[in-house]
Design an enzyme around this catalytic site. Structure first.
Site, short mmCIF file in Angstrom:
data_model
loop_
_atom_site.label_atom_id
_atom_site.label_comp_id
_atom_site.label_asym_id
_atom_site.label_seq_id
_atom_site.Cartn_x
_atom_site.Cartn_y
_atom_site.Cartn_z
N GLY A 191 0.76 -1.24 0.00
CA GLY A 191 0.00 0.00 0.00
C GLY A 191 0.79 1.29 0.00
O GLY A 191 0.22 2.36 -0.19
N CYS A 249 -12.98 2.39 -28.54
CA CYS A 249 -14.35 2.91 -28.69
C CYS A 249 -15.06 2.98 -27.36
O CYS A 249 -15.98 2.21 -27.07
CB CYS A 249 -15.12 2.03 -29.67
SG CYS A 249 -14.28 1.96 -31.25
N ARG A 263 -5.57 2.80 -15.75
CA ARG A 263 -5.67 3.52 -14.48
C ARG A 263 -6.47 4.83 -14.56
O ARG A 263 -7.30 5.08 -13.69
CB ARG A 263 -4.28 3.77 -13.86
CG ARG A 263 -3.55 2.46 -13.50
CD ARG A 263 -2.31 2.70 -12.65
NE ARG A 263 -2.66 3.08 -11.31
CZ ARG A 263 -2.65 4.31 -10.83
NH1 ARG A 263 -2.25 5.31 -11.58
NH2 ARG A 263 -3.03 4.55 -9.61
N GLU A 273 4.50 -6.20 1.95
CA GLU A 273 4.19 -6.61 0.58
C GLU A 273 4.06 -5.40 -0.34
O GLU A 273 3.02 -5.18 -0.96
CB GLU A 273 2.87 -7.40 0.57
CG GLU A 273 2.85 -8.61 1.48
CD GLU A 273 1.44 -9.17 1.69
OE1 GLU A 273 0.45 -8.53 1.28
OE2 GLU A 273 1.33 -10.25 2.30
N PRO A 274 5.10 -4.59 -0.46
CA PRO A 274 4.98 -3.42 -1.34
C PRO A 274 4.95 -3.82 -2.81
O PRO A 274 5.68 -4.72 -3.22
CB PRO A 274 6.25 -2.62 -1.02
CG PRO A 274 7.24 -3.66 -0.60
CD PRO A 274 6.46 -4.74 0.10
N GLY A 275 4.09 -3.19 -3.56
CA GLY A 275 4.06 -3.39 -5.00
C GLY A 275 4.40 -2.08 -5.68
O GLY A 275 5.53 -1.82 -6.11
N ARG A 276 3.40 -1.19 -5.70
CA ARG A 276 3.51 0.10 -6.37
C ARG A 276 4.79 0.85 -6.04
O ARG A 276 5.47 1.36 -6.93
CB ARG A 276 2.30 0.96 -5.95
CG ARG A 276 2.20 2.28 -6.66
CD ARG A 276 1.12 3.15 -6.00
NE ARG A 276 -0.12 2.45 -5.74
CZ ARG A 276 -1.12 2.36 -6.60
NH1 ARG A 276 -1.05 2.94 -7.77
NH2 ARG A 276 -2.21 1.68 -6.28
#
Ligand SMILES: *Cc1c(COP(=O)(O)O)cnc(C)c1O
Length: 429
Positions: free
Chosen positions: A248, A351, A321, A282-285
């Protein structure tokens, strides 16, 4: 919370052109085509080093959240830096193993793991499975019994912590959400686990949300985890050796400040103060977002209702995003010869009216043929890409110093229909 620690690291403008480390983005676009995701290995190393430096002295184990950027080259790079991984599907288990991770370096999270996924995780010998419901606990005990093994688990706690994130879809730790076991039910679930032959409860986990820049929710969740640990141990239900604070950690997308890593480390201290505890994060970003840009070429310019519209060859299928979270991404001209900016919308060819990267804001005054770089897309960019409108998913390129290499080939028409058939093999019911 504090100052942005985040620089323009990895991306610099030399003479007229934007470069990733030592490689001009124009060279990548010419060689690989557009749209293409470009990642700086140096930025990933730098973010990893910043995080480990901030957490120095704490018994922390970093498990990168694979879903942020699942490319096997990125996974292997993070492994070389010392990371484990956090996975949320058996597909991610496969990726982790292709990248060289061993079972003991993997934790398995996720609200809806199938029986098959639980089997595969146990067969791989994962370090632990973060169980999110009593139903999953029973299913896992059953699968482990069948396999003649004991599953190491953590209970994922829903701490009922409200976080302020830019979009509601990135909040996970509040009551009534699908994630985790309500905190008031955790001790009862631990009791059930303690009576199971094929389950060994070793940890408690929480994940309060994503793109968080304030340490307060972490501190609240840490206190909930430690008090639950005390109750569980006092009642003799388990010995807890893992406290998992999830991911997070936010980054700066240009408007907000990045996280204060010192305050984050302080929030983890109550966990670290427990004797014999390993704190898992658990870092991702945080580790990958800023490493990436999406390079796209302008196809057309037009005006509609007096508004300027810039149409790019990248669309929402490549980067969802902005459409999904209304997220902001800075947009840079790759070559600044024109230099001017204009109020315009930058949109893709898909489209859908929701197919946009910027709406009515100041962006480079780019003409047909110009290259644009959408910034801070190393996380939840390619990993959320789709084939919508039967568009080929883009290529991915890793830059390391003066070198660059393709780590995902651009898809082709053959890929689009490879698993389809015009005339099925009809089956009788
Ligand atoms: C998505 C997720 C993460 C990573 O979140 P980031 O915001 O990218 O750090 C970590 N743990 C779990 C359980 C997740 O679902």
């Amino acid at each position: 919370m504090g100052q942005s620690i985040l620089s323009e690291a990895g991306y610099v403008r030399r003479a007229d052109a934007l470069e990733c480390e030592g490689v001009p983005l124009t060279a990548i676009a010419e060689r690989v085509g557009t749209p293409v995701y470009v990642y700086s290995a140096g930025v990933i190393r730098e973010r990893y080093a910043q995080l480990t430096a901030a957490l120095a002295g704490l018994p922390v184990s970093i498990h990168y959240s694979v879903k942020a950027n699942s490319n096997v080259a990125v996974l292997a790079l993070l492994r070389s830096l010392g990371a484990g991984v956090d996975i949320v599907s058996s597909g991610e288990l496969h990726r982790a193993m292709v990248a060289g991770y061993t079972g003991d370096e993997i934790v398995f999270s996720g609200v809806g793991k199938t029986r098959d996924e639980l089997q595969r995780a146990l067969a791989a010998g994962v370090h632990s499975i973060n169980v999110e419901s009593e139903g999953e606990l029973r299913e896992l005990n059953d699968v482990a019994r069948e396999m003649g093994t004991v599953a190491r688990i953590a209970l994922r706690v829903n701490p009922d912590v409200a976080v302020s994130t830019p979009h509601a879809y990135t909040r996970t730790g509040e009551q009534g959400m699908k994630f985790g076991i309500p905190h008031e039910d955790v001790v009862a679930t631990a009791r059930i686990a303690s009576e199971m032959q094929n389950i060994r409860l070793i940890g408690l986990a929480a994940h309060v949300g994503s793109q968080i820049s304030d340490a307060a929710p972490y501190l609240l969740a840490a206190n909930i985890l430690t008090s639950l640990k005390h109750v569980i141990e006092r009642e003799g239900l388990a010995g807890i050796s893992i406290l998992d604070m999830g991911g997070g950690l936010g980054v700066s997308y240009g408007e907000e400040s990045g996280p204060d890593l010192a305050a984050y480390a302080d929030a983890l201290r109550p966990l670290a103060a427990e004797p014999g505890i390993t704190v898992l994060i658990e870092p991702g970003r945080f580790l990958v977002a800023e490493s990436g840009v999406l390079l796209t070429r302008v196809l057309y310019r037009k005006t509609s209702g007096g508004k300027q519209i810039i149409i790019t060859d990248a669309g929402m299928n490549d980067l969802i995003r902005p459409s999904l979270y209304e997220s902001h991404h800075e947009i840079d001209a790759v070559t600044e010869s024109r230099g001017a900016h204009v109020s315009a919308s930058v949109v893709g060819p898909v489209c859908e009216s929701g197919d946009f990267f910027a709406r009515d804001r100041m962006v480079p005054d780019a003409e047909s043929g110009d290259l644009l770089a959408l910034r801070t897309v190393g996380a939840y960019g390619f990993s959320m890409a789709s084939n919508y409108n039967s568009r080929h998913r883009p290529a991915e390129v890793l830059v390391d110093g003066n070198r660059f290499g393709i780590i995902t080939e651009r898809e082709t028409d053959v890929d689009l229909t490879a698993r389809e058939t015009v005339e099925p093999e009809w089956l009788e019911s």
